[in-house]
Design a protein around this motif. Structure first.
Motif, PDB file in Angstrom:
ATOM      1  N   GLN A 175       0.800  -1.253   0.059  1.00 50.92           N
ATOM      2  CA  GLN A 175      -0.005   0.023   0.057  1.00 50.92           C
ATOM      3  C   GLN A 175       0.889   1.324  -0.010  1.00 50.92           C
ATOM      4  O   GLN A 175       0.637   2.204  -0.887  1.00 50.92           O
ATOM      5  N   CYS A 230       1.122   4.305  -3.048  1.00 52.46           N
ATOM      6  CA  CYS A 230       0.689   5.406  -2.813  1.00 52.46           C
ATOM      7  C   CYS A 230       1.813   6.172  -3.349  1.00 52.46           C
ATOM      8  O   CYS A 230       1.903   7.154  -3.835  1.00 52.46           O
ATOM      9  N   LYS A 275     -11.780   0.929   3.528  1.00 60.23           N
ATOM     10  CA  LYS A 275     -10.744   1.806   2.253  1.00 60.23           C
ATOM     11  C   LYS A 275     -10.111   2.849   3.214  1.00 60.23           C
ATOM     12  O   LYS A 275      -9.068   3.322   2.949  1.00 60.23           O
ATOM     13  N   ASN A 276     -10.749   3.333   4.300  1.00 60.74           N
ATOM     14  CA  ASN A 276     -10.262   4.724   4.820  1.00 60.74           C
ATOM     15  C   ASN A 276      -9.183   4.037   6.035  1.00 60.74           C
ATOM     16  O   ASN A 276      -7.986   4.842   6.106  1.00 60.74           O
ATOM     17  N   ILE A 279      -6.048   3.792   3.723  1.00 63.16           N
ATOM     18  CA  ILE A 279      -5.310   5.107   3.488  1.00 63.16           C
ATOM     19  C   ILE A 279      -4.607   5.688   4.604  1.00 63.16           C
ATOM     20  O   ILE A 279      -3.679   6.206   4.516  1.00 63.16           O
ATOM     21  N   CYS A 289      -1.359   3.999   5.144  1.00 60.46           N
ATOM     22  CA  CYS A 289      -0.539   4.232   4.029  1.00 60.46           C
ATOM     23  C   CYS A 289       0.035   5.666   4.680  1.00 60.46           C
ATOM     24  O   CYS A 289       1.300   5.892   4.491  1.00 60.46           O
ATOM     25  N   HIS A 290      -0.762   6.605   5.084  1.00 59.03           N
ATOM     26  CA  HIS A 290      -0.201   7.684   5.584  1.00 59.03           C
ATOM     27  C   HIS A 290       0.873   7.723   6.721  1.00 59.03           C
ATOM     28  O   HIS A 290       1.788   8.291   6.715  1.00 59.03           O
TER      29      HIS A 290
END
Length: 148
Positions: free
Chosen positions: A18, A22, A130-131, A134, A137-138
């Motif tokens: 992931q 990104c 999904k959130n 994300i 990933c951050h």
């Protein structure tokens, strides 16, 4: 110090995959924009993540315009299927959509913190998943950038 050669194969670790997605997606879109500016080229890019999320870039005009130009150039008879999601939403629809997403995320946080009294639908779970991806990933990107 030179970088090592990256072996091109599927990354098995989900978190690393992931993070790589990104970073490489961002780099790919940046290169497309640079090519457009440097060479005065019209570029359209679609990227679908492994979870079906759409990322797109149209450097000049709109993606619909690029698709129509492509269809004319190739003589294709297919009409582009541009769903409502790619069209700009008016402010009220966007506000309602964001309110619904906030409600789902709040429900998901309660669910994750042990308040499993109310069940979540499959759609709500998919949005939450999904959130979470994300956010992971951050977090991983921040962690890697701070400790490297």
């Amino acid at each position: 110090m030179a970088r090592g050669k990256v072996q091109i194969k599927r990354i098995e670790n989900l978190v690393h995959r992931q993070v790589t997605f990104c970073k490489r997606r961002a780099g790919f879109l940046k290169k497309a924009k640079e090519l457009s500016v440097l060479c005065d080229a019209e570029i359209g890019v679609f990227i679908f993540s492994a979870h079906g999320k759409l990322y797109e870039l149209a450097t000049k005009g709109s993606m619909q315009g690029l698709i129509e130009r492509y269809m004319k150039t190739t003589g294709g008879s297919l009409q582009p299927d541009l769903s409502k999601e790619t069209q700009p939403l008016d402010a009220i629809e966007e506000i309602n959509m964001l309110k619904k997403e906030i409600e789902i995320l709040q429900k998901g946080v309660k669910y994750l913190l042990g308040g499993r009294s109310e069940e979540m639908t499959m759609d709500e779970l998919l949005i939450l998943e999904k959130n979470l991806e994300i956010w992971i990933c951050h977090i991983c990107s921040t962690k890697v950038s701070k400790f490297n």
